[in-house]
Design an enzyme around this catalytic site. Structure first.
Site, PDB file in Angstrom:
ATOM      1  N   ARG A 146       0.894  -1.177   0.000  1.00 37.09           N
ATOM      2  CA  ARG A 146       0.000   0.000   0.000  1.00 37.09           C
ATOM      3  C   ARG A 146       0.916   1.207   0.000  1.00 37.09           C
ATOM      4  O   ARG A 146       1.700   1.387   0.942  1.00 37.09           O
ATOM      5  CB  ARG A 146      -0.909  -0.013   1.223  1.00 37.09           C
ATOM      6  N   HIS A 148      -7.180   1.201  -6.751  1.00 34.48           N
ATOM      7  CA  HIS A 148      -7.381   0.213  -5.681  1.00 34.48           C
ATOM      8  C   HIS A 148      -8.017  -1.038  -6.286  1.00 34.48           C
ATOM      9  O   HIS A 148      -9.162  -1.375  -5.984  1.00 34.48           O
ATOM     10  CB  HIS A 148      -8.277   0.828  -4.601  1.00 34.48           C
ATOM     11  N   GLN A 181      -9.796  -3.976  -4.214  1.00 42.16           N
ATOM     12  CA  GLN A 181     -11.130  -3.611  -3.723  1.00 42.16           C
ATOM     13  C   GLN A 181     -12.193  -3.928  -4.764  1.00 42.16           C
ATOM     14  O   GLN A 181     -13.266  -4.447  -4.452  1.00 42.16           O
ATOM     15  CB  GLN A 181     -11.156  -2.115  -3.396  1.00 42.16           C
ATOM     16  N   ASP A 235     -17.379   6.845  -1.617  1.00 42.09           N
ATOM     17  CA  ASP A 235     -16.167   6.646  -0.812  1.00 42.09           C
ATOM     18  C   ASP A 235     -15.949   7.912   0.009  1.00 42.09           C
ATOM     19  O   ASP A 235     -16.597   8.948  -0.216  1.00 42.09           O
ATOM     20  CB  ASP A 235     -14.969   6.356  -1.745  1.00 42.09           C
ATOM     21  N   CYS A 286     -16.305   1.056   0.095  1.00 40.20           N
ATOM     22  CA  CYS A 286     -15.139   0.205   0.401  1.00 40.20           C
ATOM     23  C   CYS A 286     -14.790   0.217   1.885  1.00 40.20           C
ATOM     24  O   CYS A 286     -14.106  -0.682   2.356  1.00 40.20           O
ATOM     25  CB  CYS A 286     -13.956   0.643  -0.440  1.00 40.20           C
ATOM     26  N   ARG A 304     -13.518  -9.092   0.531  1.00 39.99           N
ATOM     27  CA  ARG A 304     -12.099  -8.772   0.340  1.00 39.99           C
ATOM     28  C   ARG A 304     -11.245 -10.030   0.577  1.00 39.99           C
ATOM     29  O   ARG A 304     -10.295 -10.284  -0.130  1.00 39.99           O
ATOM     30  CB  ARG A 304     -11.652  -7.667   1.321  1.00 39.99           C
TER      31      ARG A 304
HETATM   32  N1   CP Z   1     -11.239  -0.733   1.865  1.00 40.18           N
HETATM   33  C1   CP Z   1      -9.969  -0.778   2.319  1.00 40.18           C
HETATM   34  O1   CP Z   1      -9.004  -0.903   1.547  1.00 40.18           O
HETATM   35  O2   CP Z   1      -9.874  -0.724   3.663  1.00 40.18           O
HETATM   36  P1   CP Z   1      -8.529  -0.567   4.529  1.00 40.18           P
HETATM   37  O3   CP Z   1      -8.014   0.826   4.295  1.00 40.18           O
HETATM   38  O4   CP Z   1      -8.960  -0.814   5.930  1.00 40.18           O
HETATM   39  O5   CP Z   1      -7.528  -1.588   4.033  1.00 40.18           O
HETATM   40  N1  NVA Z   2     -10.042   6.447  -1.208  1.00 41.52           N
HETATM   41  C1  NVA Z   2      -9.671   5.921   0.084  1.00 41.52           C
HETATM   42  C2  NVA Z   2      -9.858   4.444   0.103  1.00 41.52           C
HETATM   43  C3  NVA Z   2      -9.550   3.789   1.417  1.00 41.52           C
HETATM   44  C4  NVA Z   2      -9.675   2.303   1.382  1.00 41.52           C
HETATM   45  C5  NVA Z   2      -8.248   6.319   0.417  1.00 41.52           C
HETATM   46  O1  NVA Z   2      -7.393   6.268  -0.481  1.00 41.52           O
HETATM   47  O2  NVA Z   2      -7.985   6.684   1.560  1.00 41.52           O
END
Ligand code: CP
Ligand code: NVA
Length: 322
Positions: free
Chosen positions: A122, A149, A152, A240, A279, A307
């Site tokens: 990440r 992402h 997701q 989101d 998400c 997930r």
């Molecule tokens: N939806 C998602 O990616 O959640 P987290 O940020 O908790 O991994």
């Molecule tokens: N758009 C959000 C998604 C989190 C899972 C972010 O990037 O923080």
């Protein structure tokens, strides 16, 4: 000594053979479809994968996970997924590694490729993933970047199909920030042949290059600044958070995104039986009303569970399962 000499002279694996999972746009439609089907099959099979979806020698395989940003779902679902497949994991924050002190990504990719069998990251900048993938000889998986992402969305496609049937030909509406999750929805709609209507404030539209890519690939993507127009007759409404991780301009974003909040009035414009997805993490009273996310049309807990099943499918595919 003989063994050491043998491994030192072993031919490096060919990078072209490595199955990275960076973006759905990198994969052809058949592979995206197969990943969703594998995710459904993983769920039906329970904790252990069905024999035809179990990666070879999985009990000797290790997933290395590195996080530059926080995570609940991605971190835990990948960890549990790898263990349920029969493999093992190592989870690190970037500050725990020499990456945090500026070790080149290319060197890190080469070194981690000598230890593990896949890496999931990440990251703040998507370019981190592409740079790692250019030098890794093991699969690199995008566990969220500033651009996209994709993990997701494999779970989201699966969740849609559980509730509403095949995604092909359906209409999905997005109301909110044209962010990383929206970009992966654009990639998915283009690959799997469903209509995606996005309602975003013009200042927060999705990346122009992504929209151009979708158009060139024949994607059925509509962009508007009016949420009720996007949601009218949709099978699914998605939103989101208004402020993604690492974004500094929270007050401006909240002001721009106010008219895109998903409330009961907006949901009422969707098709009867339409579902609501998010998400997570969600901020009730901001991008979504509590009555919607905690109401009968919401499938967010199935989505979060999925997930896990989707990660098993992604890992299996990256480790060579077709
Ligand atoms: N939806 C998602 O990616 O959640 P987290 O940020 O908790 O991994
Ligand atoms: N758009 C959000 C998604 C989190 C899972 C972010 O990037 O923080």
């Amino acid at each position: 000594m003989q063994h050491l000499m043998k491994s030192a002279t072993a031919k490096p694996r060919q990078r072209a053979d490595v199955r990275h999972f960076l973006d759905l746009s990198d994969l052809d439609a058949k592979v995206v479809r197969r990943l969703v089907d594998m995710a459904h099959a993983m769920k039906q099979a329970g904790r252990r994968p069905p024999p035809d979806l179990a990666p070879a020698d999985i009990d000797q395989k290790i997933l290395i996970m590195i996080f530059e940003k926080p995570s609940t779902r991605t971190r835990v679902s990948f960890d549990v997924a790898m263990r349920q497949l029969g493999g093992q994991t190592i989870g690190l924050n970037d500050k725990d590694t020499q990456l945090g002190r500026g070790e080149p990504l290319s060197d890190t990719a080469r070194v981690l490729s000598r230890y593990g069998d896949a890496m999931m990251l990440r990251v703040n900048a998507h370019a981190t993933l592409t740079e790692l993938a250019a030098h890794a000889t093991i699969p690199v998986i995008n566990g969220l970047s500033d651009l996209s992402h994709p993990c997701q969305i494999v779970a989201d496609l699966m969740t849609f199909e559980e509730s509403r049937g095949p995604i092909k030909g359906a209409t999905v509406a997005w109301a909110g920030d044209g962010n990383n999750v929206a970009v992966s929805w654009i990639h998915a709609a283009t690959r799997l042949g469903f209509k995606l209507r996005l309602a975003c404030p013009p200042q927060l539209n999705p990346d122009r290059a992504v929209l151009d890519w979708a158009k060139a690939e024949g994607g059925d993507i509509e962009l508007t600044d009016d949420a009720p127009t996007a949601v009218a007759g949709a099978d699914c409404v998605v939103t989101d958070t208004w402020v993604s991780m690492g974004q500094a301009d929270a007050p401006r974003r909240k002001q721009l995104l106010g008219p895109y909040a998903v409330d009961d009035q907006l949901m009422a414009r969707a098709r009867k039986g339409a579902i609501f997805m998010h998400c997570l993490p969600a901020y009730r009273g901001h991008e979504v009303a509590a009555s919607v996310i905690d109401g009968p049309q919401s499938v967010v807990w199935d989505e979060a569970e999925n997930r896990l099943h989707a990660q098993k499918a992604i890992l299996a595919w990256c480790l060579g399962v077709d």
